[in-house]
Design a protein around this motif. Structure first.
Motif, PDB file in Angstrom:
ATOM      1  N   LYS A 169       0.817  -1.218   0.000  1.00 25.42           N
ATOM      2  CA  LYS A 169       0.000   0.000   0.000  1.00 25.42           C
ATOM      3  C   LYS A 169       0.851   1.268   0.000  1.00 25.42           C
ATOM      4  O   LYS A 169       0.405   2.314  -0.474  1.00 25.42           O
ATOM      5  CB  LYS A 169      -0.941  -0.008   1.206  1.00 25.42           C
ATOM      6  CG  LYS A 169      -2.032  -1.072   1.121  1.00 25.42           C
ATOM      7  CD  LYS A 169      -2.904  -1.071   2.364  1.00 25.42           C
ATOM      8  CE  LYS A 169      -3.972  -2.153   2.283  1.00 25.42           C
ATOM      9  NZ  LYS A 169      -4.811  -2.212   3.503  1.00 25.42           N
ATOM     10  N   THR A 170       2.058   1.179   0.549  1.00 26.59           N
ATOM     11  CA  THR A 170       2.947   2.345   0.516  1.00 26.59           C
ATOM     12  C   THR A 170       3.806   2.349  -0.746  1.00 26.59           C
ATOM     13  O   THR A 170       4.383   3.383  -1.095  1.00 26.59           O
ATOM     14  CB  THR A 170       3.886   2.371   1.736  1.00 26.59           C
ATOM     15  OG1 THR A 170       4.830   1.280   1.646  1.00 26.59           O
ATOM     16  CG2 THR A 170       3.103   2.250   3.025  1.00 26.59           C
ATOM     17  N   PHE A 211      -3.784  11.777   2.828  1.00 24.75           N
ATOM     18  CA  PHE A 211      -2.967  11.691   4.043  1.00 24.75           C
ATOM     19  C   PHE A 211      -3.358  10.463   4.852  1.00 24.75           C
ATOM     20  O   PHE A 211      -2.499   9.712   5.315  1.00 24.75           O
ATOM     21  CB  PHE A 211      -3.148  12.953   4.889  1.00 24.75           C
ATOM     22  CG  PHE A 211      -2.321  12.936   6.145  1.00 24.75           C
ATOM     23  CD1 PHE A 211      -1.034  13.424   6.144  1.00 24.75           C
ATOM     24  CD2 PHE A 211      -2.832  12.429   7.331  1.00 24.75           C
ATOM     25  CE1 PHE A 211      -0.256  13.399   7.300  1.00 24.75           C
ATOM     26  CE2 PHE A 211      -2.067  12.404   8.492  1.00 24.75           C
ATOM     27  CZ  PHE A 211      -0.781  12.890   8.471  1.00 24.75           C
ATOM     28  N   ARG A 212      -4.654  10.243   5.040  1.00 25.28           N
ATOM     29  CA  ARG A 212      -5.120   9.103   5.844  1.00 25.28           C
ATOM     30  C   ARG A 212      -4.616   7.786   5.262  1.00 25.28           C
ATOM     31  O   ARG A 212      -4.112   6.919   5.988  1.00 25.28           O
ATOM     32  CB  ARG A 212      -6.647   9.086   5.889  1.00 25.28           C
ATOM     33  CG  ARG A 212      -7.212   7.924   6.722  1.00 25.28           C
ATOM     34  CD  ARG A 212      -8.721   7.817   6.568  1.00 25.28           C
ATOM     35  NE  ARG A 212      -9.398   9.016   7.048  1.00 25.28           N
ATOM     36  CZ  ARG A 212      -9.730   9.215   8.328  1.00 25.28           C
ATOM     37  NH1 ARG A 212      -9.421   8.306   9.242  1.00 25.28           N
ATOM     38  NH2 ARG A 212     -10.352  10.325   8.679  1.00 25.28           N
ATOM     39  N   GLU A 213      -4.747   7.633   3.966  1.00 23.96           N
ATOM     40  CA  GLU A 213      -4.347   6.385   3.312  1.00 23.96           C
ATOM     41  C   GLU A 213      -2.886   6.061   3.563  1.00 23.96           C
ATOM     42  O   GLU A 213      -2.542   4.938   3.969  1.00 23.96           O
ATOM     43  CB  GLU A 213      -4.596   6.490   1.799  1.00 23.96           C
ATOM     44  CG  GLU A 213      -4.083   5.297   1.005  1.00 23.96           C
ATOM     45  CD  GLU A 213      -4.076   5.549  -0.488  1.00 23.96           C
ATOM     46  OE1 GLU A 213      -3.552   4.690  -1.218  1.00 23.96           O
ATOM     47  OE2 GLU A 213      -4.579   6.610  -0.932  1.00 23.96           O
ATOM     48  N   LEU A 214      -2.000   7.035   3.333  1.00 16.70           N
ATOM     49  CA  LEU A 214      -0.575   6.772   3.475  1.00 16.70           C
ATOM     50  C   LEU A 214      -0.167   6.646   4.934  1.00 16.70           C
ATOM     51  O   LEU A 214       0.605   5.738   5.301  1.00 16.70           O
ATOM     52  CB  LEU A 214       0.233   7.870   2.785  1.00 16.70           C
ATOM     53  CG  LEU A 214       1.754   7.682   2.801  1.00 16.70           C
ATOM     54  CD1 LEU A 214       2.150   6.320   2.271  1.00 16.70           C
ATOM     55  CD2 LEU A 214       2.436   8.796   2.006  1.00 16.70           C
ATOM     56  N   GLU A 216      -1.916   5.667   7.579  1.00 18.43           N
ATOM     57  CA  GLU A 216      -2.375   4.408   8.164  1.00 18.43           C
ATOM     58  C   GLU A 216      -1.632   3.216   7.574  1.00 18.43           C
ATOM     59  O   GLU A 216      -1.382   2.219   8.276  1.00 18.43           O
ATOM     60  CB  GLU A 216      -3.886   4.272   7.981  1.00 18.43           C
ATOM     61  CG  GLU A 216      -4.663   5.307   8.801  1.00 18.43           C
ATOM     62  CD  GLU A 216      -6.170   5.164   8.686  1.00 18.43           C
ATOM     63  OE1 GLU A 216      -6.638   4.298   7.898  1.00 18.43           O
ATOM     64  OE2 GLU A 216      -6.893   5.924   9.366  1.00 18.43           O
ATOM     65  N   SER A 217      -1.246   3.313   6.299  1.00 18.75           N
ATOM     66  CA  SER A 217      -0.452   2.235   5.696  1.00 18.75           C
ATOM     67  C   SER A 217       0.944   2.175   6.302  1.00 18.75           C
ATOM     68  O   SER A 217       1.485   1.087   6.533  1.00 18.75           O
ATOM     69  CB  SER A 217      -0.358   2.440   4.179  1.00 18.75           C
ATOM     70  OG  SER A 217      -1.629   2.335   3.575  1.00 18.75           O
ATOM     71  N   ASN A 240       1.407   8.194  17.769  1.00 14.48           N
ATOM     72  CA  ASN A 240       1.377   9.435  18.540  1.00 14.48           C
ATOM     73  C   ASN A 240       1.284  10.649  17.614  1.00 14.48           C
ATOM     74  O   ASN A 240       0.525  11.597  17.879  1.00 14.48           O
ATOM     75  CB  ASN A 240       2.630   9.538  19.417  1.00 14.48           C
ATOM     76  CG  ASN A 240       2.664  10.830  20.223  1.00 14.48           C
ATOM     77  OD1 ASN A 240       1.825  11.072  21.082  1.00 14.48           O
ATOM     78  ND2 ASN A 240       3.645  11.658  19.930  1.00 14.48           N
ATOM     79  N   GLU A 241       2.035  10.623  16.522  1.00 13.79           N
ATOM     80  CA  GLU A 241       1.972  11.722  15.563  1.00 13.79           C
ATOM     81  C   GLU A 241       0.602  11.770  14.880  1.00 13.79           C
ATOM     82  O   GLU A 241       0.012  12.843  14.724  1.00 13.79           O
ATOM     83  CB  GLU A 241       3.069  11.568  14.505  1.00 13.79           C
ATOM     84  CG  GLU A 241       4.468  11.782  15.064  1.00 13.79           C
ATOM     85  CD  GLU A 241       5.543  11.719  13.994  1.00 13.79           C
ATOM     86  OE1 GLU A 241       6.721  11.883  14.346  1.00 13.79           O
ATOM     87  OE2 GLU A 241       5.206  11.501  12.805  1.00 13.79           O
ATOM     88  N   TYR A 242       0.103  10.618  14.494  1.00 10.46           N
ATOM     89  CA  TYR A 242      -1.181  10.552  13.788  1.00 10.46           C
ATOM     90  C   TYR A 242      -2.317  11.058  14.671  1.00 10.46           C
ATOM     91  O   TYR A 242      -3.266  11.684  14.186  1.00 10.46           O
ATOM     92  CB  TYR A 242      -1.437   9.107  13.357  1.00 10.46           C
ATOM     93  CG  TYR A 242      -2.590   8.929  12.390  1.00 10.46           C
ATOM     94  CD1 TYR A 242      -2.686   9.697  11.234  1.00 10.46           C
ATOM     95  CD2 TYR A 242      -3.567   7.970  12.630  1.00 10.46           C
ATOM     96  CE1 TYR A 242      -3.734   9.519  10.342  1.00 10.46           C
ATOM     97  CE2 TYR A 242      -4.618   7.778  11.746  1.00 10.46           C
ATOM     98  CZ  TYR A 242      -4.688   8.556  10.600  1.00 10.46           C
ATOM     99  OH  TYR A 242      -5.732   8.379   9.708  1.00 10.46           O
TER     100      TYR A 242
END
Length: 343
Positions: A169-170, A211-214, A216-217, A240-242
């Motif tokens: 996914k990345t 942003f969410r896709e990358l 979380e992957s 923690n960053e997310y």
């Protein structure tokens, strides 16, 4: 330390120019042009037919014919040009057509001990990439991570398929190489140097990434990583960053992070910037065209062409190798390459 490095560079520069002055350039020596096939169709078995490679080589010749319209090739003097055509890896799921690279080597003529000679060992060169995005992708920050099978015993409960899926996914995500300029007529420029020539009537050659896709992957990649110490440490930091990113921002596009203090480990930010995170778009390629066709070209040419003028003059003054390459780049008309794109 900085002063020491500058001093060393100055010494090397003085030494280089002193040596160059011992071999004066022969700017009036007649020059020749050679096109050399360096196994462009034989390095890999990509399934291209003889008819396709024959037609493609005519396209390659067309590129060299166009390049030779540059004024430095009119009554060519002072240098030989040896142009090598190199093979590239077979197209992957994001590619199509026959990929290649042309390297135009500018072999300056000079006088050595009363005899003329040329710089033929790794001469200054200018490259054109055909039907692939290697230079475009390699000039950028990548967010792809490999998932090789562990050589050491993995952590308890490790699931290779989950880790491999997260890595996939990345895969292929990268940020564009600097600010983009749309020069029109199917020409884009990145970072004031990297040129992409394409068919503007086709779908875009890359697509933005959420942003969410990358994010979380990336978290999943480290959560499923086989090394427990790395997995626990990286997962905790990334989560923690997310957690500091709002739901609204998570749904926005991802950008290369050079200024957002919230996400130094993720390396991406939802704050808009000049380097969006993207992945190549396989829909760009027109597969109704033969694989011998040319659909994309990339090469380098600075926006600030005055720099070539200054460097050319300095190299001529010091009889330095590379003088004729700078003459070529100074006079290069990037707009003429649009005629090479098949539609």
């Amino acid at each position: 330390m900085k002063k020491i490095i500058i001093a060393l560079l100055n010494m090397l520069s003085i030494q280089f120019f002193t040596q160059a002055q011992d071999y004066p350039l022969l700017t009036d020596h007649p020059g020749i042009f050679k096109l050399i096939d360096w196994g462009v169709y034989t390095h890999w078995n990509c399934g291209f037919t003889k008819a396709e490679t024959t037609a493609n080589y005519q396209k390659i010749i067309g590129i060299t014919d166009l390049v030779r319209k540059n004024p430095v090739f009119t009554n060519q003097k002072g240098f030989d040009c040896e142009t090598y055509v190199f093979a590239k890896n077979c197209p992957d799921k994001n590619g199509y057509g026959i990929p290649a690279e042309l390297s135009f080597g500018f072999c300056d003529w000079f006088m050595s001990k009363g005899k003329p000679g040329t710089y033929r060992i790794e001469p200054p060169s200018w490259k054109v990439q055909v039907n692939h995005f290697d230079s475009f992708v390699n000039a950028a920050v990548s967010y792809s991570y490999g998932t090789p099978k562990p050589s050491e015993p993995p952590k308890e409960g490790f699931n290779y398929e989950k880790w491999k899926s997260a890595g996939a996914k990345t895969s292929g995500c990268f940020c564009i190489a600097g600010p983009k300029e749309e020069l029109g007529n199917g020409i884009d420029r990145y970072g004031s140097e990297l040129i992409v020539v394409y068919n503007p009537d086709r779908p875009p050659y890359y697509l933005p990434v959420k942003f969410r896709e990358l994010a979380e992957s990336l978290i999943d990649y480290w959560r499923f990583h086989p090394d427990k110490i790395q997995s626990d440490m990286m997962t905790a930091m990334l989560e923690n960053e997310y957690a500091q990113i709002s739901e609204t921002e998570r749904n926005g596009w991802a950008y290369n992070n050079t200024y957002d203090e919230r996400c130094p480990i993720l390396r991406i930010t939802p704050k808009p910037g000049t380097q969006p995170v993207v992945r190549l778009n396989p829909e760009y390629w027109n597969k109704n065209l033969p694989r011998s066709a040319i659909q994309i070209l990339t090469f380098s040419r600075l926006t600030d062409t005055h720099r070539y003028t200054m460097e050319k003059e300095e190299q001529l003054k010091h009889n330095a190798n590379g003088y004729n390459l700078k003459r070529f780049l100074e006079a290069l008309d990037i707009n003429m390459f649009t005629s090479l794109i098949d539609k």
